[in-house]
Write an enzyme that holds these catalytic residues in place. Sequence first.
Site, PDB file in Angstrom:
ATOM      1  N   ARG A   1      15.713 -38.226  50.842  1.00  0.00           N
ATOM      2  CA  ARG A   1      15.485 -38.934  49.583  1.00  0.00           C
ATOM      3  C   ARG A   1      15.084 -37.920  48.509  1.00  0.00           C
ATOM      4  O   ARG A   1      14.673 -36.807  48.817  1.00  0.00           O
ATOM      5  CB  ARG A   1      14.345 -39.961  49.759  1.00  0.00           C
TER       6      ARG A   1
ATOM      7  N   ALA B   1       0.897 -34.736  49.609  1.00  0.00           N
ATOM      8  CA  ALA B   1      -0.003 -35.434  48.687  1.00  0.00           C
ATOM      9  C   ALA B   1      -1.482 -35.194  49.001  1.00  0.00           C
ATOM     10  O   ALA B   1      -2.337 -35.397  48.131  1.00  0.00           O
ATOM     11  CB  ALA B   1       0.310 -36.926  48.691  1.00  0.00           C
TER      12      ALA B   1
ATOM     13  N   SER C   1       8.349 -28.306  44.902  1.00  0.00           N
ATOM     14  CA  SER C   1       8.538 -28.578  43.474  1.00  0.00           C
ATOM     15  C   SER C   1       7.472 -27.828  42.669  1.00  0.00           C
ATOM     16  O   SER C   1       6.476 -27.351  43.224  1.00  0.00           O
ATOM     17  CB  SER C   1       8.438 -30.084  43.216  1.00  0.00           C
TER      18      SER C   1
ATOM     19  N   ASP D   1     -12.368 -27.899  52.456  1.00  0.00           N
ATOM     20  CA  ASP D   1     -13.490 -27.419  53.281  1.00  0.00           C
ATOM     21  C   ASP D   1     -12.988 -26.608  54.468  1.00  0.00           C
ATOM     22  O   ASP D   1     -13.591 -25.608  54.862  1.00  0.00           O
ATOM     23  CB  ASP D   1     -14.318 -28.598  53.811  1.00  0.00           C
TER      24      ASP D   1
ATOM     25  N   PRO E   1       2.174 -35.006  54.865  1.00  0.00           N
ATOM     26  CA  PRO E   1       2.832 -36.316  54.841  1.00  0.00           C
ATOM     27  C   PRO E   1       4.137 -36.348  54.045  1.00  0.00           C
ATOM     28  O   PRO E   1       4.231 -35.779  52.959  1.00  0.00           O
ATOM     29  CB  PRO E   1       1.788 -37.227  54.195  1.00  0.00           C
ATOM     30  N   ASN E   2       5.102 -37.007  54.667  1.00  0.00           N
ATOM     31  CA  ASN E   2       6.432 -37.287  54.087  1.00  0.00           C
ATOM     32  C   ASN E   2       7.359 -36.089  54.015  1.00  0.00           C
ATOM     33  O   ASN E   2       8.520 -36.235  53.636  1.00  0.00           O
ATOM     34  CB  ASN E   2       6.304 -37.915  52.683  1.00  0.00           C
TER      35      ASN E   2
ATOM     36  N   ARG F   1       4.693 -31.547  36.793  1.00  0.00           N
ATOM     37  CA  ARG F   1       4.889 -32.951  37.195  1.00  0.00           C
ATOM     38  C   ARG F   1       3.710 -33.814  36.711  1.00  0.00           C
ATOM     39  O   ARG F   1       3.001 -33.425  35.793  1.00  0.00           O
ATOM     40  CB  ARG F   1       5.108 -33.008  38.721  1.00  0.00           C
TER      41      ARG F   1
ATOM     42  N   HIS G   1       4.361 -25.449  47.561  1.00  0.00           N
ATOM     43  CA  HIS G   1       4.974 -26.704  47.110  1.00  0.00           C
ATOM     44  C   HIS G   1       6.423 -26.428  46.778  1.00  0.00           C
ATOM     45  O   HIS G   1       6.716 -25.434  46.086  1.00  0.00           O
ATOM     46  CB  HIS G   1       4.240 -27.275  45.903  1.00  0.00           C
TER      47      HIS G   1
ATOM     48  N   ASN H   1       2.091 -26.679  53.322  1.00  0.00           N
ATOM     49  CA  ASN H   1       2.427 -27.604  52.238  1.00  0.00           C
ATOM     50  C   ASN H   1       1.707 -28.906  52.609  1.00  0.00           C
ATOM     51  O   ASN H   1       2.191 -29.666  53.445  1.00  0.00           O
ATOM     52  CB  ASN H   1       3.938 -27.820  52.145  1.00  0.00           C
TER      53      ASN H   1
ATOM     54  N   HIS I   1      -3.724 -33.174  46.593  1.00  0.00           N
ATOM     55  CA  HIS I   1      -4.359 -33.738  45.403  1.00  0.00           C
ATOM     56  C   HIS I   1      -5.532 -34.663  45.722  1.00  0.00           C
ATOM     57  O   HIS I   1      -6.131 -35.233  44.815  1.00  0.00           O
ATOM     58  CB  HIS I   1      -3.306 -34.510  44.590  1.00  0.00           C
TER      59      HIS I   1
ATOM     60  N   GLU J   1      -0.818 -21.838  50.115  1.00  0.00           N
ATOM     61  CA  GLU J   1      -0.370 -23.208  49.831  1.00  0.00           C
ATOM     62  C   GLU J   1       1.013 -23.150  49.182  1.00  0.00           C
ATOM     63  O   GLU J   1       1.232 -22.359  48.275  1.00  0.00           O
ATOM     64  CB  GLU J   1      -1.377 -23.845  48.869  1.00  0.00           C
TER      65      GLU J   1
ATOM     66  N   TYR K   1      13.383 -32.398  45.743  1.00  0.00           N
ATOM     67  CA  TYR K   1      13.095 -31.618  46.953  1.00  0.00           C
ATOM     68  C   TYR K   1      14.330 -30.963  47.590  1.00  0.00           C
ATOM     69  O   TYR K   1      14.214 -30.320  48.621  1.00  0.00           O
ATOM     70  CB  TYR K   1      12.385 -32.513  47.981  1.00  0.00           C
TER      71      TYR K   1
HETATM   72  O1  CA2 Z   1       6.430 -30.240  45.946  1.00  0.00           O
HETATM   73  C1  CA2 Z   1       5.930 -30.370  47.061  1.00  0.00           C
HETATM   74  O2  CA2 Z   1       6.237 -29.687  48.032  1.00  0.00           O
HETATM   75  C2  CA2 Z   1       4.917 -31.504  47.307  1.00  0.00           C
HETATM   76  O3  CA2 Z   1       3.860 -30.980  48.117  1.00  0.00           O
HETATM   77  C3  CA2 Z   1       5.677 -32.596  48.047  1.00  0.00           C
HETATM   78  C4  CA2 Z   1       4.861 -33.877  48.287  1.00  0.00           C
HETATM   79  C5  CA2 Z   1       4.177 -34.334  47.014  1.00  0.00           C
HETATM   80  O4  CA2 Z   1       3.326 -35.425  47.287  1.00  0.00           O
HETATM   81  C6  CA2 Z   1       3.396 -33.224  46.336  1.00  0.00           C
HETATM   82  O5  CA2 Z   1       2.847 -33.718  45.134  1.00  0.00           O
HETATM   83  C7  CA2 Z   1       4.294 -32.029  46.031  1.00  0.00           C
HETATM   84  C8  CA2 Z   1       5.786 -34.999  48.759  1.00  0.00           C
HETATM   85  C9  CA2 Z   1       6.463 -34.740  50.070  1.00  0.00           C
HETATM   86  C10 CA2 Z   1       7.826 -35.287  50.172  1.00  0.00           C
HETATM   87  O6  CA2 Z   1       7.932 -36.604  49.710  1.00  0.00           O
HETATM   88  C11 CA2 Z   1       9.170 -37.183  49.685  1.00  0.00           C
HETATM   89  C12 CA2 Z   1       9.254 -38.395  49.033  1.00  0.00           C
HETATM   90  C13 CA2 Z   1      10.467 -39.030  48.969  1.00  0.00           C
HETATM   91  C14 CA2 Z   1      11.581 -38.458  49.566  1.00  0.00           C
HETATM   92  C15 CA2 Z   1      11.486 -37.248  50.214  1.00  0.00           C
HETATM   93  C16 CA2 Z   1      10.267 -36.616  50.275  1.00  0.00           C
END
Ligand code: CA2
Length: 145
Positions: A19, A79, A105, A89, A11-12, A110, A103, A76, A82, A101, A24
């Site tokens: 953003r 979220a 960041s 599983d 997701p995202n 964090r 990430h 990746n 977590h 896996e 990122y």
């Molecule tokens: O560091 C990573 O790759 C994460 O997996 C990225 C996830 C985050 O929830 C993990 O804790 C760490 C978030 C994906 C991207 O989210 C964005 C949020 C705002 C703007 C751009 C991307």
Amino acid sequence: MTKKIMVLNGPNLNMVGIREPGIYGSTSYKDMIEMIRKEAEKRGVEADCRQSNHEGDLLDWMQEAYFQKYEGIVINPGAYTHTSIALADCVKAIAPLPVVEVHISDISKREKFRQVSYEAPYCKAQIAGEGLQGYVHAMDVILGK
Ligand code: CA2
């Protein structure tokens, strides 16, 4: 037939580059995927790259990689890392298929809730904080390089 590695983003992650560039980076999702595909090609494998905001899609695709005999999975989970026991599983269920896996960041530096990964104990490796190169590193881990 060309060997395949499945590269999954949760997701995202389609929002990277749009953003939060401080966390990122500023490379778009499209450019990131192009880079991963090219690096895979250099290594003589095909990167089958997919992204979904839905947990079930990630599970279905991981199982597909297992049944279709991919070399391994780079994931990746965003979220879901977590929160998702279902993903943990699944990694366990598809053993010994290697899952790495990634990430972008460094989640260890964090918020506390990002320092937990349910699937990491079942993965071949966890790579965090290497930016987009982490995906390439993960493919090398799968390929034993
Ligand atoms: O560091 C990573 O790759 C994460 O997996 C990225 C996830 C985050 O929830 C993990 O804790 C760490 C978030 C994906 C991207 O989210 C964005 C949020 C705002 C703007 C751009 C991307």
